[in-house]
Design an enzyme around this catalytic site. Structure first.
Site, PDB file in Angstrom:
ATOM      1  N   HIS A 153      -9.264   2.212  -6.053  1.00  0.00           N
ATOM      2  CA  HIS A 153      -8.344   2.959  -6.928  1.00  0.00           C
ATOM      3  C   HIS A 153      -8.885   4.363  -7.185  1.00  0.00           C
ATOM      4  O   HIS A 153      -8.133   5.342  -7.154  1.00  0.00           O
ATOM      5  CB  HIS A 153      -8.216   2.266  -8.290  1.00  0.00           C
TER       6      HIS A 153
ATOM      7  N   MET B 156     -11.821  -3.870  -0.991  1.00  0.00           N
ATOM      8  CA  MET B 156     -11.875  -3.980  -2.459  1.00  0.00           C
ATOM      9  C   MET B 156     -10.509  -4.377  -2.995  1.00  0.00           C
ATOM     10  O   MET B 156      -9.481  -3.901  -2.516  1.00  0.00           O
ATOM     11  CB  MET B 156     -12.302  -2.656  -3.061  1.00  0.00           C
TER      12      MET B 156
ATOM     13  N   GLY C 210      -2.639   3.358  -1.328  1.00  0.00           N
ATOM     14  CA  GLY C 210      -3.716   2.898  -0.465  1.00  0.00           C
ATOM     15  C   GLY C 210      -3.193   2.227   0.800  1.00  0.00           C
ATOM     16  O   GLY C 210      -2.195   1.501   0.762  1.00  0.00           O
TER      17      GLY C 210
ATOM     18  N   MET D  97      -2.002  -0.934 -11.111  1.00  0.00           N
ATOM     19  CA  MET D  97      -1.927  -2.020 -12.101  1.00  0.00           C
ATOM     20  C   MET D  97      -3.261  -2.150 -12.846  1.00  0.00           C
ATOM     21  O   MET D  97      -3.491  -3.153 -13.528  1.00  0.00           O
ATOM     22  CB  MET D  97      -1.569  -3.337 -11.409  1.00  0.00           C
TER      23      MET D  97
HETATM   24  P1  AMP Z   1      -2.879  -2.057  -7.455  1.00  0.00           P
HETATM   25  O1  AMP Z   1      -3.473  -1.692  -8.762  1.00  0.00           O
HETATM   26  O2  AMP Z   1      -3.492  -3.246  -6.812  1.00  0.00           O
HETATM   27  O3  AMP Z   1      -1.365  -2.097  -7.491  1.00  0.00           O
HETATM   28  O4  AMP Z   1      -3.221  -0.866  -6.463  1.00  0.00           O
HETATM   29  C1  AMP Z   1      -2.911   0.461  -6.788  1.00  0.00           C
HETATM   30  C2  AMP Z   1      -3.129   1.311  -5.588  1.00  0.00           C
HETATM   31  O5  AMP Z   1      -4.489   1.211  -5.168  1.00  0.00           O
HETATM   32  C3  AMP Z   1      -2.271   0.898  -4.375  1.00  0.00           C
HETATM   33  O6  AMP Z   1      -1.765   2.068  -3.760  1.00  0.00           O
HETATM   34  C4  AMP Z   1      -3.256   0.196  -3.503  1.00  0.00           C
HETATM   35  O7  AMP Z   1      -2.930   0.256  -2.127  1.00  0.00           O
HETATM   36  C5  AMP Z   1      -4.519   0.961  -3.776  1.00  0.00           C
HETATM   37  N1  AMP Z   1      -5.704   0.182  -3.424  1.00  0.00           N
HETATM   38  C6  AMP Z   1      -6.006  -1.066  -3.844  1.00  0.00           C
HETATM   39  N2  AMP Z   1      -7.152  -1.492  -3.262  1.00  0.00           N
HETATM   40  C7  AMP Z   1      -7.564  -0.498  -2.442  1.00  0.00           C
HETATM   41  C8  AMP Z   1      -8.674  -0.328  -1.557  1.00  0.00           C
HETATM   42  N3  AMP Z   1      -9.592  -1.275  -1.390  1.00  0.00           N
HETATM   43  N4  AMP Z   1      -8.779   0.838  -0.881  1.00  0.00           N
HETATM   44  C9  AMP Z   1      -7.838   1.807  -1.027  1.00  0.00           C
HETATM   45  N5  AMP Z   1      -6.779   1.717  -1.858  1.00  0.00           N
HETATM   46  C10 AMP Z   1      -6.639   0.579  -2.549  1.00  0.00           C
END
Ligand code: AMP
Length: 283
Positions: free
Chosen positions: A37, A184, A147, A30
């Site tokens: 990310h 994070m 993640g 997102m």
């Molecule tokens: P989001 O943009 O929040 O939907 O996250 C996109 C991807 O990044 C998802 O697969 C999350 O699990 C991963 N992600 C978000 N924060 C972290 C983090 N601190 N460490 C590893 N992966 C992450």
């Protein structure tokens, strides 16, 4: 690097790569990138010939009182950072491209999407699985990286990909943390100075449980209580849930046998933070 909001352009590019025998890695996000990310993109780049990153703030996975409208957006900076890491394409679809008029399908993973964050955010995982199914259908990747921070999301996506025979290798990326242990998250920027200071108690509490486990504790209630008692030192934090579950099925576990996921959701003021730790016997 190509940046496009066109579904057809993405499909054509990926089809050409496949025709050339190149493997396609995919990182759905997102946006508002942090190092978590970027670590996913690094994994995708290292394990596939071409990498597509999608940036789409998916309205379907937000509840009516959640932060959809104020969710952080930073497209230009995001594109620059993934280009530096070697991504080939950033896909930034509009909402009416993902959900065109007449869109009527929802993907629902029963059981494992209902507890933990699913209970706290009704409909959230239906939004996640539906958008991932759409994006997977457009990109048709060989692998997709998710993640472990969102451990329930990872389990639910794995189940969907397996049940629907999507033929995508789902790769799990470790949680990337701030200097003081806070996982994070794009939402960390909502925290006040005081909330941010106390937020590190979440990962400290999880570590406390791990220490107890390493000292021989196998009772999950004791491990959950270790987390809860650490949070008593942080009055601005309010626990929404603390659960011990099987990381594949998300079913509750009361005694650690091989491995257990200690998963938590905590409010720091109005900001909801999630984190988890995998507790497992070393072999
Ligand atoms: P989001 O943009 O929040 O939907 O996250 C996109 C991807 O990044 C998802 O697969 C999350 O699990 C991963 N992600 C978000 N924060 C972290 C983090 N601190 N460490 C590893 N992966 C992450």
């Amino acid at each position: 690097m190509i940046v496009t909001d066109s579904e057809h352009r993405i499909s054509d590019i990926c089809a050409e790569w496949r025709a050339e025998g190149l493997s396609v890695g995919f990182v759905p996000t997102m946006g508002a990138f942090h190092r978590g990310h970027l670590s996913l993109v690094e994994i995708a780049v290292a394990s596939s010939d071409r990498v597509v990153v999608s940036i789409f703030v998916n309205p379907m996975q937000f509840g009516p009182d959640e932060d959809l409208d104020r969710y952080p957006r930073n497209l230009e900076k995001d594109c620059k950072s993934v280009e530096e890491l070697g991504a080939s394409v950033v896909f930034t679809p509009r909402t009416d491209v993902v959900y065109p008029d007449g869109f009527s399908t929802g993907v629902y993973v029963a059981g494992m999407s209902e507890g933990l964050c699913g209970a706290a955010r009704p409909g959230h995982f239906d939004g996640v699985t539906t958008v991932c199914a759409v994006l997977f259908g457009i990109v048709r990747p060989d692998l997709a990286v998710f993640g472990m921070k969102d451990a329930q999301q990872l389990a639910v996506i794995r189940r969907m990909v397996s049940d629907l025979r999507m033929g995508i290798d789902i790769v799990a990326a470790p949680i990337v943390r701030e200097f003081d242990g806070l996982a994070m998250s794009s939402r960390n920027q909502y925290l006040s100075v005081e909330e941010r200071e106390q937020a590190c108690f979440i990962s400290i509490g999880l570590e406390m449980a791990l220490v107890l486990f390493r000292m021989g504790e196998r009772n999950c209630e004791v491990l959950r209580n270790a987390f809860l008692s650490k949070l008593e030192d942080a009055p601005l934090l309010k626990v929404q849930y603390v659960e011990t579950v099987d990381p594949d099925t998300m079913l509750g576990v009361e005694q650690v046998e091989k491995q257990v996921l200690l998963a938590v959701a905590v409010f720091a003021g109005k900001t909801r933070l999630i984190d988890n730790i995998l507790i497992e016997l070393e072999v």
